[in-house]
Scaffold this active site. Structure first.
Site, PDB file in Angstrom:
ATOM      1  N   ALA A  32      30.396  29.321  38.292  1.00  0.00           N
ATOM      2  CA  ALA A  32      31.767  28.973  38.707  1.00  0.00           C
ATOM      3  C   ALA A  32      32.204  30.008  39.744  1.00  0.00           C
ATOM      4  CB  ALA A  32      32.723  28.912  37.517  1.00  0.00           C
ATOM      5  N   HIS A  37      32.669  36.952  43.303  1.00  0.00           N
ATOM      6  CA  HIS A  37      31.204  36.913  43.252  1.00  0.00           C
ATOM      7  C   HIS A  37      30.622  37.066  44.660  1.00  0.00           C
ATOM      8  CE1 HIS A  37      32.233  34.320  39.616  1.00  0.00           C
ATOM      9  NE2 HIS A  37      31.494  35.277  39.080  1.00  0.00           N
ATOM     10  N   ASP A 150      35.371  43.864  35.804  1.00  0.00           N
ATOM     11  CA  ASP A 150      34.960  44.033  34.404  1.00  0.00           C
ATOM     12  C   ASP A 150      34.522  45.493  34.244  1.00  0.00           C
ATOM     13  OD1 ASP A 150      34.981  41.083  33.422  1.00  0.00           O
ATOM     14  OD2 ASP A 150      33.974  41.033  35.358  1.00  0.00           O
TER      15      ASP A 150
HETATM   16  P1  AMP Z   1      31.109  36.628  35.736  1.00  0.00           P
HETATM   17  O1  AMP Z   1      30.520  35.438  36.421  1.00  0.00           O
HETATM   18  O2  AMP Z   1      32.572  36.508  35.450  1.00  0.00           O
HETATM   19  O3  AMP Z   1      30.281  37.106  34.577  1.00  0.00           O
HETATM   20  O4  AMP Z   1      31.035  37.787  36.821  1.00  0.00           O
HETATM   21  C1  AMP Z   1      29.829  38.123  37.467  1.00  0.00           C
HETATM   22  C2  AMP Z   1      30.023  39.402  38.223  1.00  0.00           C
HETATM   23  O5  AMP Z   1      31.068  39.224  39.189  1.00  0.00           O
HETATM   24  C3  AMP Z   1      30.449  40.581  37.347  1.00  0.00           C
HETATM   25  O6  AMP Z   1      29.805  41.758  37.792  1.00  0.00           O
HETATM   26  C4  AMP Z   1      31.925  40.632  37.575  1.00  0.00           C
HETATM   27  O7  AMP Z   1      32.478  41.920  37.361  1.00  0.00           O
HETATM   28  C5  AMP Z   1      32.020  40.247  39.026  1.00  0.00           C
HETATM   29  N1  AMP Z   1      33.367  39.763  39.335  1.00  0.00           N
HETATM   30  C6  AMP Z   1      34.060  38.799  38.696  1.00  0.00           C
HETATM   31  N2  AMP Z   1      35.282  38.656  39.230  1.00  0.00           N
HETATM   32  C7  AMP Z   1      35.370  39.558  40.236  1.00  0.00           C
HETATM   33  C8  AMP Z   1      36.392  39.922  41.183  1.00  0.00           C
HETATM   34  N3  AMP Z   1      37.587  39.328  41.184  1.00  0.00           N
HETATM   35  N4  AMP Z   1      36.117  40.893  42.073  1.00  0.00           N
HETATM   36  C9  AMP Z   1      34.903  41.516  42.072  1.00  0.00           C
HETATM   37  N5  AMP Z   1      33.902  41.225  41.221  1.00  0.00           N
HETATM   38  C10 AMP Z   1      34.135  40.265  40.312  1.00  0.00           C
END
Ligand code: AMP
Length: 286
Positions: A32, A37, A150
């Protein structure tokens, strides 16, 4: 871009990428994909010859009653975005490929995994650390990129990589935000328009607390004000708003070393997290 869903085919694809000792960056995600990302992807491209992204909604990091079933899944759209961003390989296993029948081992993230998010979501960071350890072993990246969004997860992964001697450099990428300050998150899709509007109180409350603490205000009062502001905006429950050591996440009362302001709160059943860095004031020399 090559998309691989079968672990048996991953080795050959990676070997082809690695030809001539080319460097590989890994960007683990749950899909998503959004501009947050994409910032990780862009930084990965700057730092390595090839970028491998993983998309895996990891059941092991969701607790009972959490949003595993309704978590957005858009592999086709994600693949198109990754291709456009210059990703060389998309690793998209299903749960059976990641956790074959009889799977029982795991990584204990230690004390860092038991506080804040870990206290509210028991087993969450063990699930995160285990899947990231598996991804590191599957892909053997030179570097891996994680978002400061995170922040506790970033520290857990850093600790694990150091403690277990993973030969990978962990790179942190600053949080990407909407124009009104809300941190981008795949979970923002759950918010109704009214909840989305109210959610801006989360970054605003953190910014206000950061300003108060940085200008010498008492941390306890600033944090209490931030909690009250979130409650007034409709967040319920407000799980925590804390000032913590930037390296250990131990609670802090005074800004005497690099710190992080961290918050978690739910609005309309959607749980949001956010955090900000806070540097101690520079001591003036005479
Ligand atoms: P997730 O798909 O939510 O597990 O996130 C995958 C990676 O993207 C993780 O390292 C998150 O910390 C990073 N991430 C998610 N949202 C953001 C954001 N708004 N800014 C920077 N990195 C993000």
């Amino acid at each position: 871009m090559q998309m691989i869903e079968d672990v048996g085919k991953l080795g050959a694809a990676l070997a082809a990428l690695r030809a001539g000792a080319a460097s590989i960056a890994l960007v683990p995600t749950m899909g998503a994909l959004h501009a947050g990302h994409m910032a990780l992807l862009a930084e990965a491209r700057r730092r390595a010859r090839h970028v491998v992204a993983s998309v895996f909604v990891n059941p092991a990091q969701f607790g009972p009653g959490e949003d595993l079933e309704r978590y957005p899944r858009r592999l086709k759209e994600d693949a198109a975005l990754l291709e456009e961003a210059g990703c060389a390989l998309l690793w998209a296993p299903d749960a059976g490929a990641m956790y074959p029948s009889g799977f029982a081992a795991g990584v204990d993230p230690g004390p860092l995994g038991g506080i804040l998010e870990g206290a509210r979501r028991p087993g969450h960071f063990a699930g995160v650390a285990t899947v990231v350890a598996k991804l590191f072993n599957q892909v053997s990246p030179d570097i891996a990129l994680f978002g400061e969004k995170d922040y506790q997860q970033l520290l857990v992964i850093r600790r694990m990589a150091r403690d277990l001697d993973f030969p990978v450099e962990i790179v942190a990428v600053p949080t990407v935000r909407e124009p009104d300050g809300l941190a981008l998150s795949s979970r923002n899709a759950y918010l109704s328009p009214a909840e989305r509007e109210a959610a801006r109180a989360l970054p605003e409350a953190l910014q206000e607390a950061a300003r108060a603490i940085a200008s010498g205000g008492e941390a306890g009062a600033a944090l209490a004000k931030a909690r009250a502001r979130l409650a007034a905006a409709g967040f319920d429950p407000v799980d925590y708003v804390v000032l913590a050591d930037a390296g250990t996440l131990a609670g802090m009362r005074r800004l005497d070393r690099p710190a992080r302001l961290l918050a978690a709160a739910s609005i309309g059943g959607t749980r949001l997290i956010d955090n900000l860095p806070l540097a101690p004031p520079k001591v003036k020399r005479r």
